[in-house]
Design an enzyme around this catalytic site. Structure first.
Site, PDB file in Angstrom:
ATOM      1  CG  HIS A 216      31.576  43.163  57.092  1.00 33.20           C
ATOM      2  ND1 HIS A 216      30.501  42.539  57.890  1.00 33.20           N
ATOM      3  CD2 HIS A 216      31.146  43.531  56.183  1.00 33.20           C
ATOM      4  CE1 HIS A 216      29.531  42.767  57.145  1.00 33.20           C
ATOM      5  NE2 HIS A 216      29.728  43.348  56.038  1.00 33.20           N
TER       6      HIS A 216
HETATM    7  C1  UD1 Z   1      30.397  43.059  51.149  1.00 37.09           C
HETATM    8  C2  UD1 Z   1      28.856  43.515  51.068  1.00 37.09           C
HETATM    9  C3  UD1 Z   1      28.335  43.590  52.472  1.00 37.09           C
HETATM   10  C4  UD1 Z   1      28.317  42.015  52.943  1.00 37.09           C
HETATM   11  C5  UD1 Z   1      29.827  41.614  52.733  1.00 37.09           C
HETATM   12  C6  UD1 Z   1      29.969  40.266  53.206  1.00 37.09           C
HETATM   13  C7  UD1 Z   1      28.439  45.584  49.525  1.00 37.09           C
HETATM   14  C8  UD1 Z   1      28.258  47.250  49.397  1.00 37.09           C
HETATM   15  N1  UD1 Z   1      28.928  44.961  50.485  1.00 37.09           N
HETATM   16  O1  UD1 Z   1      31.105  44.013  51.754  1.00 37.09           O
HETATM   17  O2  UD1 Z   1      26.785  43.878  52.215  1.00 37.09           O
HETATM   18  O3  UD1 Z   1      27.849  41.931  54.012  1.00 37.09           O
HETATM   19  O4  UD1 Z   1      30.262  41.715  51.402  1.00 37.09           O
HETATM   20  O5  UD1 Z   1      31.378  39.620  53.192  1.00 37.09           O
HETATM   21  O6  UD1 Z   1      28.482  44.987  48.545  1.00 37.09           O
HETATM   22  N2  UD1 Z   1      38.334  40.962  49.443  1.00 37.09           N
HETATM   23  C9  UD1 Z   1      38.997  39.925  49.722  1.00 37.09           C
HETATM   24  N3  UD1 Z   1      38.685  38.618  49.134  1.00 37.09           N
HETATM   25  C10 UD1 Z   1      37.409  38.488  48.648  1.00 37.09           C
HETATM   26  C11 UD1 Z   1      36.322  39.401  48.817  1.00 37.09           C
HETATM   27  C12 UD1 Z   1      36.937  40.830  49.155  1.00 37.09           C
HETATM   28  O7  UD1 Z   1      40.278  40.000  49.886  1.00 37.09           O
HETATM   29  O8  UD1 Z   1      36.947  37.140  48.105  1.00 37.09           O
HETATM   30  C13 UD1 Z   1      38.736  42.096  49.994  1.00 37.09           C
HETATM   31  C14 UD1 Z   1      38.479  43.274  48.937  1.00 37.09           C
HETATM   32  O9  UD1 Z   1      39.894  43.344  48.408  1.00 37.09           O
HETATM   33  C15 UD1 Z   1      38.120  44.558  49.548  1.00 37.09           C
HETATM   34  C16 UD1 Z   1      37.372  44.203  50.988  1.00 37.09           C
HETATM   35  O10 UD1 Z   1      37.840  42.773  50.930  1.00 37.09           O
HETATM   36  O11 UD1 Z   1      39.357  45.356  50.014  1.00 37.09           O
HETATM   37  C17 UD1 Z   1      36.055  44.282  50.735  1.00 37.09           C
HETATM   38  O12 UD1 Z   1      35.501  43.638  49.833  1.00 37.09           O
HETATM   39  P1  UD1 Z   1      33.991  44.237  49.201  1.00 37.09           P
HETATM   40  O13 UD1 Z   1      33.419  43.454  47.997  1.00 37.09           O
HETATM   41  O14 UD1 Z   1      34.550  45.436  48.829  1.00 37.09           O
HETATM   42  O15 UD1 Z   1      33.053  44.294  50.099  1.00 37.09           O
HETATM   43  P2  UD1 Z   1      32.863  43.957  51.625  1.00 37.09           P
HETATM   44  O16 UD1 Z   1      33.310  44.682  52.599  1.00 37.09           O
HETATM   45  O17 UD1 Z   1      33.134  42.378  51.713  1.00 37.09           O
END
Ligand code: UD1
Length: 374
Positions: A216
């Site tokens: 990820h």
């Molecule tokens: C975050 C954490 C990372 C952790 C990871 C585990 C930070 C900087 N990063 O990264 O340390 O290892 O979580 O999952 O806080 N999204 C969904 N559904 C959800 C959540 C997210 O579709 O329930 C999508 C969002 O739209 C976004 C992407 O996933 O585009 C990334 O989500 P984001 O919260 O920005 O960070 P992660 O990459 O998940």
């Protein structure tokens, strides 16, 4: 005469998937302290950084985490959007319903955002998993760790290396508590409940005849060509055995553009905790860019290949089953060859990863918040 115990208020913050296993252990320890007469109470604040069932709700249900008292519902956004939204909403909550201490865990945006807001509003900040450092400033998590630790009052650590990082940055020993690993508390507590996912039989999975992949990190997944190259190398390394890939939402966005994937790669949804641990425990090996998974595989004795050049959890490499492969897909082949030649190290369990970190944390918090009835 006994002093009447003061009821202190404490916030526990959870925002993203890897936080949920950590707070589960602390909440369990809080509940047993409460049954034993502790007057320490907590308010569970979910920032809403992760919000869909697969990334959040399933974990609360499986790990028996109570419904959050407050959900800040920040959702997705850029680093600054997400961080600032959490800060604004948490500040408003504290203005309306104050608290005395804020417990943050791990290294996600919610961790940093709430610690800053808490500190500026006069709360003490306790950081669980303090002192970890990857040295890689391109990771938002590294910035979150360093900023959080710069304003933390109570440092709860998982390793001696973390203690040393904190000492070197000028933190006095009396504020550092080497308590162990809350993620491993939850792993140990749930080992008897893990279960195969519904697709186990359909995909022909059997213990040690398949691999698990999780990716990820932006540096591994945001560019389709690089992601495909990595998957091709893993698929080839796996020698035809199934490669089960529970896809993080961020990675799914990139993969939407892919026309074909190697035949033995099986894309599945992000898995709930009990199913994921079952899959990881029975895999021949795990290939990942996560930090937490390297700790879980170490404790379960499962070989782990990490597609990063650094780790903030060095004992998974020096003591455990983890190896840093780097981000160049060409490095995967020799690693798989070694695995198939039975050349992978066996590993051991790091000091104090014994399932009792949550209890140790709550004991310290009771002391600090004046809960001892002496
Ligand atoms: C975050 C954490 C990372 C952790 C990871 C585990 C930070 C900087 N990063 O990264 O340390 O290892 O979580 O999952 O806080 N999204 C969904 N559904 C959800 C959540 C997210 O579709 O329930 C999508 C969002 O739209 C976004 C992407 O996933 O585009 C990334 O989500 P984001 O919260 O920005 O960070 P992660 O990459 O998940």
């Amino acid at each position: 005469m006994k002093k009447p115990a003061r009821v202190s208020r404490m916030d526990i913050i959870a925002g993203a998937r890897p936080n949920f296993m950590k707070i589960a252990s602390i909440i369990r320890a809080m509940k047993s302290a409460e049954s034993a007469g502790s007057t320490l109470r907590y308010r569970l604040v979910h920032t809403g950084q992760h919000y869909d069932a697969r990334m959040s709700g399933d974990f609360f249900a499986q790990l028996n985490i109570p419904e959050p008292d407050v959900n800040l519902e920040v959702g997705s956004g850029t680093q600054a959007e997400q961080t600032s939204a959490i800060m604004v909403r948490y500040e408003k909550l504290l203005a309306e319903q104050p608290s005395d201490l804020c417990v943050v865990v791990g290294d996600v945006n919610s961790t940093m955002a709430c610690s800053i807001t808490a500190k500026k509003n006069g709360l003490k900040v306790a950081h669980v998993e303090a002192g970890l450092r990857s040295g890689d400033w391109t990771m938002p998590e590294e910035i979150n760790r360093v900023v959080t630790d710069s304003i933390t009052d109570l440092f709860f650590t998982t390793s001696e290396v973390a203690n040393q990082h904190l000492c070197r940055s000028g933190v006095s020993n009396d504020r550092i508590f080497f308590v162990g690993n809350t993620m491993i508390d939850t792993l140990n507590a749930n080992m008897g409940r893990i279960k195969p996912p519904a697709f186990w039989g359909d995909l022909g999975l059997e213990p040690r005849n398949y691999f698990i992949v999780t990716l990820h990190r932006p540096s591994n997944v945001d560019e389709l060509s690089q992601l495909l190259e990595t998957l091709a190398a893993i698929a080839e390394g796996a020698r035809g055995q199934p490669v089960v890939f529970p896809v993080h939402p961020r990675t799914a966005k990139t993969l939407l553009e892919a026309r074909t994937l190697p035949g033995n790669v099986r894309i599945v949804e992000p898995q709930p905790y009990l199913e994921f641990i079952f899959l990881a425990k029975n895999a021949k090996a795990v290939v990942t860019d996560s930090g937490g998974i390297t700790e879980e595989t170490t404790v379960m004795g499962v070989p782990c290949m990490t597609l990063r050049t650094s780790t903030e959890r060095p004992e998974t490499v020096t003591v455990g089953t983890n190896e840093l492969i780097g981000t160049d897909a060409a490095a995967l082949k020799p690693a798989f060859d070694r695995l198939f030649d039975n050349g992978w190290k066996k590993g051991a369990i790091p000091d104090k990863w014994d399932g009792k970190a949550g209890e140790r944390i709550v004991a310290v918090l009771q002391e600090v918040l004046g809960q001892s009835e002496a």
